[in-house]
Design a protein around this motif. Structure first.
Motif, PDB file in Angstrom:
ATOM      1  N   ALA A  99       2.435   1.971  -3.558  1.00 62.11           N
ATOM      2  CA  ALA A  99       1.329   2.374  -4.103  1.00 62.11           C
ATOM      3  C   ALA A  99       1.417   3.478  -4.068  1.00 62.11           C
ATOM      4  O   ALA A  99       1.307   4.279  -5.103  1.00 62.11           O
ATOM      5  N   ARG A 100       1.029   4.045  -3.062  1.00 61.42           N
ATOM      6  CA  ARG A 100       0.661   5.363  -2.620  1.00 61.42           C
ATOM      7  C   ARG A 100       1.701   5.880  -3.284  1.00 61.42           C
ATOM      8  O   ARG A 100       1.920   7.234  -4.185  1.00 61.42           O
ATOM      9  N   SER A 114       1.095  -1.281   0.372  1.00 66.16           N
ATOM     10  CA  SER A 114       0.068   0.704   0.241  1.00 66.16           C
ATOM     11  C   SER A 114       0.996   1.160  -0.558  1.00 66.16           C
ATOM     12  O   SER A 114       0.539   2.060  -1.098  1.00 66.16           O
ATOM     13  N   ILE A 135       5.112  -1.935  -8.480  1.00 69.72           N
ATOM     14  CA  ILE A 135       4.479  -2.343  -7.847  1.00 69.72           C
ATOM     15  C   ILE A 135       3.800  -3.324  -8.366  1.00 69.72           C
ATOM     16  O   ILE A 135       2.307  -3.818  -8.400  1.00 69.72           O
ATOM     17  N   LYS A 136       4.307  -3.347  -8.909  1.00 74.31           N
ATOM     18  CA  LYS A 136       3.760  -5.008 -10.331  1.00 74.31           C
ATOM     19  C   LYS A 136       4.522  -6.085 -10.183  1.00 74.31           C
ATOM     20  O   LYS A 136       4.536  -7.284 -11.221  1.00 74.31           O
TER      21      LYS A 136
END
Length: 266
Positions: free
Chosen positions: A141-142, A138, A191-192
């Motif tokens: 991602a932010r 999280s 993030i992936k």
């Protein structure tokens, strides 16, 4: 800058010294320069090699880039084979520690020893979990969303404070900030990355002689991972480096280098 081509991709690296190879794998927003403080000390006794993972400086991440744990694990294993110098002492920091763990899991025949420097990720239920689950993903991602908007410093601050606590970005040297800025867009790929949590069975199955390293000022999530791995990895020992947070090798290179060299010589 030398490179080795692995599956059609040039992996850039820095090297010094001769003898048995010691390969160092950097973490999030890092590259080969993340181990600048280790090159001379390790190179005095070994063939010290710090690699830049694909899509990290001097390269950049691209929208079609493959930035997964599996891809980077394959690159590191392929690099060791292509080097052609037999078994390797492998050191991984943070995300690079997770990658090094996966190399030890899937390619133990390539390793002489393993050093996991505050390996990143999460624990599954068999290792007691690492609450709150998904907290790191999280935060990253932010940070990636901010970087995608061109708010580079803001995004890097989020990552720095997640791994190093409040004010961590402001405390970093300009040299370390430069490395992070040069790799900021790699977070859009990370993030992936499809990172899986550590499991008890995986950790128990790693029989390579291992040194677990943490800093005495690090955030608690890294200590939880080290505690869990130490409890089940059959050939793991552990050391805590004084006056060091998550970037242990940069915060206190003298003590970190001494601890690792003593482990390698044992």
């Amino acid at each position: 800058m030398p490179t080795l081509t692995i599956d059609g991709y040039p992996i850039a690296y820095a090297e010094t010294g001769s003898g048995a190879p010691v390969i160092m794998v950097h973490g999030t927003l890092g590259d080969q320069r993340s181990f600048a403080g280790q090159m001379a000390a390790f190179g005095a006794q070994y063939h010290a090699i710090a690699i830049s993972l694909r899509h990290c400086w001097p390269d950049t991440w691209r929208e079609d880039g493959d930035f997964t744990i599996a891809r980077h694990m394959a690159d590191v294993a392929g690099f060791m084979r292509a080097l052609g110098k037999g078994k390797v002492h492998l050191i991984g920091h943070s995300r690079g520690g997770h990658i090094a763990f996966r190399v030890a899991q899937h390619h133990p025949e390539l390793l002489a020893s393993l050093v996991l420097l505050e390996p990143g990720g999460e624990l599954d239920e068999s290792l007691g979990g690492a609450p709150p689950a998904g907290h790191q993903a999280s935060a990253f991602a932010r940070a990636a969303a901010l970087i995608a908007e061109g708010k580079i410093e803001e995004g890097l601050t989020v990552v720095a404070e997640h791994t190093g606590g409040p004010g961590a970005w402001a405390k970093r040297s300009e040299a370390r900030k430069t490395v992070n800025r040069d790799n900021a867009t790699s977070l859009l790929g990370q993030i992936k990355e499809q990172r899986k949590p550590y499991t008890r069975a995986e950790a128990a199955g790693i029989t390579t002689r291992t040194l677990l390293v943490g800093g005495d000022q690090s955030q608690p999530q890294f200590g939880r991972i080290l505690d869990a791995l130490q409890g089940v990895m059959p050939k793991a020992s552990r050391v805590t480096i004084a006056r060091a947070a998550h970037s242990v090798q940069a915060d206190n290179p003298a003590d970190f280098n001494a601890a690792v060299l003593a482990f390698l010589a044992d």
